[in-house]
Design an enzyme around this catalytic site. Sequence first.
Site, mmCIF file in Angstrom:
data_model
loop_
_atom_site.group_PDB
_atom_site.id
_atom_site.type_symbol
_atom_site.label_atom_id
_atom_site.label_comp_id
_atom_site.label_asym_id
_atom_site.label_seq_id
_atom_site.Cartn_x
_atom_site.Cartn_y
_atom_site.Cartn_z
ATOM 1 N N ARG A 172 -11.661 -0.095 1.054
ATOM 2 C CA ARG A 172 -10.933 -0.983 0.127
ATOM 3 C C ARG A 172 -10.044 -1.995 0.856
ATOM 4 O O ARG A 172 -9.561 -1.749 1.944
ATOM 5 C CB ARG A 172 -10.122 -0.170 -0.885
ATOM 6 C CG ARG A 172 -8.870 0.463 -0.320
ATOM 7 C CD ARG A 172 -8.185 1.328 -1.366
ATOM 8 N NE ARG A 172 -6.989 1.957 -0.800
ATOM 9 C CZ ARG A 172 -6.207 2.802 -1.448
ATOM 10 N NH1 ARG A 172 -6.485 3.145 -2.686
ATOM 11 N NH2 ARG A 172 -5.145 3.311 -0.869
ATOM 12 N N ARG A 197 -3.920 12.517 4.311
ATOM 13 C CA ARG A 197 -3.310 12.274 2.999
ATOM 14 C C ARG A 197 -3.883 13.218 1.946
ATOM 15 O O ARG A 197 -3.160 13.715 1.085
ATOM 16 C CB ARG A 197 -3.491 10.811 2.597
ATOM 17 C CG ARG A 197 -2.565 9.891 3.393
ATOM 18 C CD ARG A 197 -3.054 8.458 3.454
ATOM 19 N NE ARG A 197 -3.203 7.841 2.163
ATOM 20 C CZ ARG A 197 -3.934 6.740 1.942
ATOM 21 N NH1 ARG A 197 -4.582 6.163 2.936
ATOM 22 N NH2 ARG A 197 -4.009 6.243 0.741
ATOM 23 N N ARG A 201 -5.851 -5.002 4.653
ATOM 24 C CA ARG A 201 -6.149 -3.580 4.501
ATOM 25 C C ARG A 201 -4.891 -2.812 4.842
ATOM 26 O O ARG A 201 -4.154 -3.201 5.744
ATOM 27 C CB ARG A 201 -7.254 -3.158 5.497
ATOM 28 C CG ARG A 201 -8.619 -3.626 5.077
ATOM 29 C CD ARG A 201 -9.679 -3.247 6.112
ATOM 30 N NE ARG A 201 -10.863 -4.069 5.890
ATOM 31 C CZ ARG A 201 -11.918 -3.690 5.152
ATOM 32 N NH1 ARG A 201 -11.983 -2.482 4.644
ATOM 33 N NH2 ARG A 201 -12.931 -4.517 4.973
ATOM 34 N N LYS A 220 -4.809 5.777 -9.235
ATOM 35 C CA LYS A 220 -3.485 5.795 -9.877
ATOM 36 C C LYS A 220 -2.915 4.374 -9.986
ATOM 37 O O LYS A 220 -2.466 3.964 -11.044
ATOM 38 C CB LYS A 220 -2.489 6.657 -9.075
ATOM 39 C CG LYS A 220 -2.864 8.117 -8.937
ATOM 40 C CD LYS A 220 -1.766 8.907 -8.224
ATOM 41 C CE LYS A 220 -1.506 8.469 -6.797
ATOM 42 N NZ LYS A 220 -2.603 8.756 -5.859
ATOM 43 N N ARG A 261 5.702 13.996 -5.721
ATOM 44 C CA ARG A 261 4.608 14.466 -4.869
ATOM 45 C C ARG A 261 4.902 15.841 -4.289
ATOM 46 O O ARG A 261 4.057 16.384 -3.583
ATOM 47 C CB ARG A 261 4.422 13.488 -3.716
ATOM 48 C CG ARG A 261 3.180 12.627 -3.798
ATOM 49 C CD ARG A 261 3.263 11.623 -2.668
ATOM 50 N NE ARG A 261 2.015 11.043 -2.302
ATOM 51 C CZ ARG A 261 1.614 9.827 -2.660
ATOM 52 N NH1 ARG A 261 2.336 9.090 -3.462
ATOM 53 N NH2 ARG A 261 0.484 9.356 -2.208
#
Length: 227
Positions: free
Chosen positions: A136, A181, A169, A22, A97
């Site tokens: 990531r 999550r 991070r 996203k 959300r």
Amino acid sequence: MLDRAQSPAPVLIILGPPGAGKGTQARRLEQDFGLIQLSTGDLLRAAVAAQTPAGLRARSVMEAGGLVSDDIVTAILRDRMAQADCARGVILDGFPRTQVQAEALDALLAETGQRINAAISLNVDDAAMVTRIAGRYTCANCGEGWHDSFKQPQVDGVCDRCGGTTFKRRPDDTPDTVASRLAAYHDQTAPLIAYYRARGALIGIDAMGDIDTITQKLGAIVKTATR
Ligand code: ADP
Ligand code: ZN
């Protein structure tokens, strides 16, 4: 003919689980279409860093991979939407959300005479999201995204884009937190797909391909939806 100056600023929503891309895609659409990317995750991280009252309340929830309360998130979003630059149009990344947030957004847009041009759902495999997120990291200087397995800098420890040598991070990018999550996404956010489909605003795309291909698909959708 429709008078462009009179038409309300477009509103696009990007839906998808954590790791779906996203943020990456919203940043590209911001550049390509002059729309403003509104990431509630980024706004909350800024509130945490600034130690605002909302940030202090949000911090532990975010670190555990839960959802921050609807009232905090909605207030932050509402404030940001009221800023002048949003008159160009917005891409909502990470909001709404929950059903409560979706209804709050409807109420807010009713006040400003805006409508949702499209709610775009990025369809991905959950299993792949854990690997994507857990590896990531970003350059602390320019914000470029990198990945332990999929996208390493040419020279180890040096950002290709800016030469920076400090990387960060997110504290919520650990495998355990990612599982929480994803669970929050399926429980609370995925039902919004049906909510937007019911009113004809939903466009789903396969988002497991490479980043550029997905950007092209999204670009075509945005062009049509904001026409
Ligand atoms: P991701 O989509 O990868 O989980 P984000 O940066 O969008 O990352 O969000 C990070 C965290 O911020 C979420 O796990 C959640 O705790 C909080 N957050 C962001 N947006 C919302 C929202 N609309 N409602 C509740 N919590 C949110
Ligand atoms: Zn950099």
